[in-house]
Design a protein around this motif. Sequence first.
Motif, PDB file in Angstrom:
ATOM      1  N   ASP A  48     -36.324 -47.395 103.150  1.00 39.11           N
ATOM      2  CA  ASP A  48     -35.373 -48.463 103.457  1.00 39.11           C
ATOM      3  C   ASP A  48     -33.941 -48.002 103.175  1.00 39.11           C
ATOM      4  OD1 ASP A  48     -34.144 -50.911 103.929  1.00 39.11           O
ATOM      5  OD2 ASP A  48     -34.507 -51.627 101.894  1.00 39.11           O
ATOM      6  N   GLU A  52     -31.916 -46.604 106.238  1.00 34.17           N
ATOM      7  CA  GLU A  52     -31.124 -47.736 106.747  1.00 34.17           C
ATOM      8  C   GLU A  52     -29.685 -47.749 106.247  1.00 34.17           C
ATOM      9  OE1 GLU A  52     -32.377 -49.480 109.095  1.00 34.17           O
ATOM     10  OE2 GLU A  52     -34.346 -48.560 108.838  1.00 34.17           O
ATOM     11  N   ARG A  86     -31.588 -50.607 114.892  1.00 35.11           N
ATOM     12  CA  ARG A  86     -31.619 -52.038 114.548  1.00 35.11           C
ATOM     13  C   ARG A  86     -33.062 -52.518 114.420  1.00 35.11           C
ATOM     14  NH1 ARG A  86     -27.238 -52.093 118.161  1.00 35.11           N
ATOM     15  NH2 ARG A  86     -28.529 -52.852 119.871  1.00 35.11           N
ATOM     16  N   ALA A  87     -33.923 -52.055 115.324  1.00 33.82           N
ATOM     17  CA  ALA A  87     -35.341 -52.450 115.258  1.00 33.82           C
ATOM     18  C   ALA A  87     -35.988 -51.913 113.983  1.00 33.82           C
ATOM     19  CB  ALA A  87     -36.087 -51.931 116.487  1.00 33.82           C
ATOM     20  N   GLU A  90     -35.696 -54.158 110.998  1.00 40.69           N
ATOM     21  CA  GLU A  90     -36.662 -55.259 111.076  1.00 40.69           C
ATOM     22  C   GLU A  90     -38.068 -54.771 110.689  1.00 40.69           C
ATOM     23  OE1 GLU A  90     -38.021 -58.975 111.603  1.00 40.69           O
ATOM     24  OE2 GLU A  90     -35.908 -58.396 111.742  1.00 40.69           O
ATOM     25  N   LYS A  91     -38.421 -53.595 111.173  1.00 33.91           N
ATOM     26  CA  LYS A  91     -39.762 -53.056 110.901  1.00 33.91           C
ATOM     27  C   LYS A  91     -39.948 -52.739 109.417  1.00 33.91           C
ATOM     28  CE  LYS A  91     -40.584 -51.092 115.469  1.00 33.91           C
ATOM     29  NZ  LYS A  91     -41.825 -51.773 115.844  1.00 33.91           N
ATOM     30  N   ARG A  93     -38.621 -54.412 107.029  1.00 32.50           N
ATOM     31  CA  ARG A  93     -38.868 -55.713 106.364  1.00 32.50           C
ATOM     32  C   ARG A  93     -40.359 -56.068 106.487  1.00 32.50           C
ATOM     33  NH1 ARG A  93     -33.888 -54.994 105.910  1.00 32.50           N
ATOM     34  NH2 ARG A  93     -34.819 -53.744 104.305  1.00 32.50           N
ATOM     35  N   THR A  94     -40.931 -55.829 107.646  1.00 29.20           N
ATOM     36  CA  THR A  94     -42.360 -56.096 107.852  1.00 29.20           C
ATOM     37  C   THR A  94     -43.207 -55.267 106.893  1.00 29.20           C
ATOM     38  OG1 THR A  94     -41.908 -56.504 110.183  1.00 29.20           O
ATOM     39  CG2 THR A  94     -44.197 -56.052 109.606  1.00 29.20           C
ATOM     40  N   TYR A 120     -45.099 -48.182 111.360  1.00 29.27           N
ATOM     41  CA  TYR A 120     -43.742 -47.752 111.017  1.00 29.27           C
ATOM     42  C   TYR A 120     -43.605 -46.236 111.141  1.00 29.27           C
ATOM     43  CZ  TYR A 120     -39.237 -47.200 108.986  1.00 29.27           C
ATOM     44  OH  TYR A 120     -37.914 -46.863 108.843  1.00 29.27           O
TER      45      TYR A 120
END
Length: 193
Positions: A48, A52, A86-87, A90-91, A93-94, A120
């Motif tokens: 992360d 990110e 960007r995706a 989100e992934k 977070r999943t 992922y």
Amino acid sequence: MHAIRIIHSEHRSLAAVLHGMLHLVNEIGLRKEAPNFALFGAMVYYIDTFAERFHHPKEDAYLFKSLRLRSADAAALVDRLETEHRAGAEKIRTLQQALQRYEQGGLSEFAAFADAVRSYAAFHWEHMRTEEDRLLPLARAHLTGSDWQQIDDAFAGNSDPLFGVDAGAQYDALFRRIVSLAPPPIGVGTPAM
Ligand SMILES: [Fe+2]
Ligand SMILES: [Fe+2]
């Protein structure tokens, strides 16, 4: 072009952690080994924050931005890779949610966590492969010497404290912690019982 070397090296670090997570998940599935949640937590946190907050923002702000200005042909590919950044947020977070559910809910949540790890890892591997096989050759072909000077400075941590040496050292320390927690063959930690 130090930036290219740094991108390859950062991709290898991310790939090592993704590979480690997949290995652990497979071992749990096959041998019913007890999960090490401290290790999984450190791995997800590393992916992360390193991807990110450190790796992707540098690519967006310097490499992709310059290439977009220099090559109309690269625009569609840059669009796709930015969308994937960007995706990816989100992934991740999943993945975090699946890990939390597994930690709190136990065995019944394992399959969903394993799926989230596999999904992922596949996504991120494909993303890194596209950058290395398609984007970097375009960058080599179209960017100028002064573009590379600016990009190299950013990737070496000289132009933005968020991407600086201190930030890099923090991620190195986290990577070493993962290696110290992970059992062989991923790291040097204690094997699971
Ligand atoms: Fe990327
Ligand atoms: Fe990348």
